[in-house]
Design a protein around this motif. Sequence first.
Motif, PDB file in Angstrom:
ATOM      1  N   VAL A   6       0.857  -1.180   0.000  1.00 18.13           N
ATOM      2  CA  VAL A   6       0.000   0.000   0.000  1.00 18.13           C
ATOM      3  C   VAL A   6       0.896   1.233   0.000  1.00 18.13           C
ATOM      4  O   VAL A   6       1.888   1.281   0.724  1.00 18.13           O
ATOM      5  CB  VAL A   6      -0.915   0.007   1.237  1.00 18.13           C
ATOM      6  CG1 VAL A   6      -1.667   1.313   1.339  1.00 18.13           C
ATOM      7  CG2 VAL A   6      -1.880  -1.161   1.166  1.00 18.13           C
ATOM      8  N   GLY A  64      -7.429   6.820  -4.348  1.00 16.66           N
ATOM      9  CA  GLY A  64      -6.003   6.657  -4.093  1.00 16.66           C
ATOM     10  C   GLY A  64      -5.674   6.537  -2.627  1.00 16.66           C
ATOM     11  O   GLY A  64      -4.496   6.459  -2.261  1.00 16.66           O
ATOM     12  N   ILE A  67      -5.400   5.116   1.314  1.00 18.21           N
ATOM     13  CA  ILE A  67      -4.923   3.860   1.884  1.00 18.21           C
ATOM     14  C   ILE A  67      -6.086   2.951   2.250  1.00 18.21           C
ATOM     15  O   ILE A  67      -6.051   1.741   2.023  1.00 18.21           O
ATOM     16  CB  ILE A  67      -4.039   4.155   3.117  1.00 18.21           C
ATOM     17  CG1 ILE A  67      -2.726   4.789   2.663  1.00 18.21           C
ATOM     18  CG2 ILE A  67      -3.762   2.873   3.906  1.00 18.21           C
ATOM     19  CD1 ILE A  67      -1.803   5.167   3.800  1.00 18.21           C
ATOM     20  N   GLN A  78      -7.324   1.249  -0.715  1.00 13.24           N
ATOM     21  CA  GLN A  78      -6.372   0.216  -1.120  1.00 13.24           C
ATOM     22  C   GLN A  78      -6.497  -1.020  -0.239  1.00 13.24           C
ATOM     23  O   GLN A  78      -6.345  -2.146  -0.715  1.00 13.24           O
ATOM     24  CB  GLN A  78      -4.948   0.774  -1.082  1.00 13.24           C
ATOM     25  CG  GLN A  78      -4.695   1.855  -2.126  1.00 13.24           C
ATOM     26  CD  GLN A  78      -3.252   2.320  -2.138  1.00 13.24           C
ATOM     27  OE1 GLN A  78      -2.337   1.538  -2.354  1.00 13.24           O
ATOM     28  NE2 GLN A  78      -3.050   3.603  -1.889  1.00 13.24           N
ATOM     29  N   GLU A  98      -9.345  -2.802  -1.598  1.00  9.63           N
ATOM     30  CA  GLU A  98      -8.979  -3.443  -2.851  1.00  9.63           C
ATOM     31  C   GLU A  98      -8.179  -4.722  -2.606  1.00  9.63           C
ATOM     32  O   GLU A  98      -8.328  -5.713  -3.335  1.00  9.63           O
ATOM     33  CB  GLU A  98      -8.159  -2.475  -3.714  1.00  9.63           C
ATOM     34  CG  GLU A  98      -8.972  -1.320  -4.277  1.00  9.63           C
ATOM     35  CD  GLU A  98      -9.892  -1.794  -5.391  1.00  9.63           C
ATOM     36  OE1 GLU A  98      -9.432  -1.937  -6.531  1.00  9.63           O
ATOM     37  OE2 GLU A  98     -11.083  -2.038  -5.096  1.00  9.63           O
ATOM     38  N   LEU A  99      -7.313  -4.691  -1.575  1.00  7.49           N
ATOM     39  CA  LEU A  99      -6.571  -5.905  -1.240  1.00  7.49           C
ATOM     40  C   LEU A  99      -7.521  -7.044  -0.890  1.00  7.49           C
ATOM     41  O   LEU A  99      -7.378  -8.171  -1.369  1.00  7.49           O
ATOM     42  CB  LEU A  99      -5.617  -5.637  -0.071  1.00  7.49           C
ATOM     43  CG  LEU A  99      -4.330  -4.851  -0.372  1.00  7.49           C
ATOM     44  CD1 LEU A  99      -3.552  -4.620   0.906  1.00  7.49           C
ATOM     45  CD2 LEU A  99      -3.469  -5.564  -1.399  1.00  7.49           C
ATOM     46  N   HIS A 129      -2.724  -7.296   4.234  1.00  5.50           N
ATOM     47  CA  HIS A 129      -3.798  -6.469   4.788  1.00  5.50           C
ATOM     48  C   HIS A 129      -3.744  -6.453   6.302  1.00  5.50           C
ATOM     49  O   HIS A 129      -3.863  -5.400   6.940  1.00  5.50           O
ATOM     50  CB  HIS A 129      -5.149  -6.995   4.306  1.00  5.50           C
ATOM     51  CG  HIS A 129      -6.318  -6.278   4.898  1.00  5.50           C
ATOM     52  ND1 HIS A 129      -6.961  -6.715   6.037  1.00  5.50           N
ATOM     53  CD2 HIS A 129      -6.948  -5.131   4.528  1.00  5.50           C
ATOM     54  CE1 HIS A 129      -7.937  -5.877   6.330  1.00  5.50           C
ATOM     55  NE2 HIS A 129      -7.952  -4.916   5.427  1.00  5.50           N
ATOM     56  N   ARG A 140     -13.310   5.525   0.547  1.00  4.71           N
ATOM     57  CA  ARG A 140     -13.489   5.634  -0.899  1.00  4.71           C
ATOM     58  C   ARG A 140     -14.280   6.885  -1.272  1.00  4.71           C
ATOM     59  O   ARG A 140     -13.975   7.544  -2.282  1.00  4.71           O
ATOM     60  CB  ARG A 140     -14.226   4.376  -1.399  1.00  4.71           C
ATOM     61  CG  ARG A 140     -14.810   4.450  -2.803  1.00  4.71           C
ATOM     62  CD  ARG A 140     -13.731   4.552  -3.860  1.00  4.71           C
ATOM     63  NE  ARG A 140     -14.288   4.524  -5.199  1.00  4.71           N
ATOM     64  CZ  ARG A 140     -14.810   5.587  -5.823  1.00  4.71           C
ATOM     65  NH1 ARG A 140     -14.863   6.759  -5.195  1.00  4.71           N
ATOM     66  NH2 ARG A 140     -15.268   5.470  -7.062  1.00  4.71           N
TER      67      ARG A 140
END
Length: 476
Positions: free
Chosen positions: A15, A31, A33, A36, A39-40, A111, A375
């Motif tokens: 990340v 973009g 954290i 992300q 997303e992981l 994660h 998000r």
Amino acid sequence: MAEATPPDAGGAPRVSAPPPDGSLRIRGGIGGIRFQFEELLAGATALDGLVRELQAVEVEADAVKHALGPFQSDSYASGSNAIIAVGEAGRDVGRVRAQLQRIGDDVRASHREYEYAEARNALLMRLGFQGAGYGAAPEPFALPGVRGAVEGWIAGMPGHLTALLGVPAPLAAVLGALNGPADVRRLVRDATEAPGLAFLKPRPVKIVDRETISADVDLSPAGLLRRAGDVGAQGGRIEVIEVEGARRPAWVVIIPGTQLDGPPDGTNPFDPAGVAEALGYDSSATSAAIREALRQAGASAGDQLVAVGYSQGGIHAMNLSRDRAVLAPYDLEFVLTAGSPVGGITPEQGVRSLHLEHEQDWVPGADGAANADTRDRVTVTLTNPLALPAPQDFGLGPGHRLANYADGAALVAASPDATLRDSTAALAAVVGTGGAATVTRFSLRREPRPGREPDHGPARPSGRVREGSWPRGTPG
């Protein structure tokens, strides 16, 4: 031409914080954290689905291999080759499945490690421990300015109070961290119970006048913030703009900042007592007046809504994002704030927001909480150098000037950063970029305290006035 292989290809998922965009420091959004992290986990879940599919292929390949066994004697060479080929194919599928399963496990481990690191660093910072030895030092470009210092001091207020009682500093820091950050909402409500501060309690806010025009309106982030300055030029006013939304009718509510031109216990709902109502009481009285203003302006159930606020107005705007009485009839799509302490406000899911702060503006840190990194929520910290104004123009500090935030909003709109483009596109999808619109400006008054005479302000014409300008003396 072959694509270049990334230097860290094949390594563990990592990340990364979004790079600064000139004088803009960006948190949250696509973009951020936190996104992300999501997303992981989404990637790991997708890999799990592939693993299950490959397991089914393995089982089917094994069944085919066993089904070929009775026919091996019919043609030994070809039968054996077929059985061997199917068996090897099944083993290849098994190797791919095992590799994907290992990758999914690595993604989940990454994660977990990032979540642990975030929680650990947050605890260390609350305890006051920072530095390379603790692994919690901020990046050089992220060193806290006035805003960060105020947020940290207010968040650590329980520890400060413990220290004032004579508890040794290290133990006070630990006790403060265990108690969590200061609950500013509770502190404000407690303050309103103190002798002499009862005027900070909310009182009903009503509409006493309105005026409507047709005008060309700049609906960019910078244009909307500049309108907040125009609305705030006269006390106690908000603005409701009817625009042709891309999908269905849309409305923009403009809420000004704190106005200091009256007594602290007066009838202007945006005086300093309005800050107490916003931080401590979820803007209950002001939100009711805004709902009535929308109704009088002609907003209908199901219409889209955007809320824009500067300073105190930003707190009221964000409180709309969790006000069921607003969210039930209207589709609140977006909230834009500048210089507002809104970290302690969690909007309902699906409400997007863009927050502008300056690292040398103490006001956004006044609630002791940083805006969440999600998000749908983007925070832009301005880092441009500031000129020191004359003492008579100092106000709440050079970092809090609305003109500076409007300039920052123009940089946001022009930025190529993917996060900012996504956020500003979401706003434009609701209101467009500007043009002819119907603008209604409402005069609001707070109910006077018992024994006080009501102050309705200067008499204003009601209803529709001539197009293209406000009546003389009213900024447009």
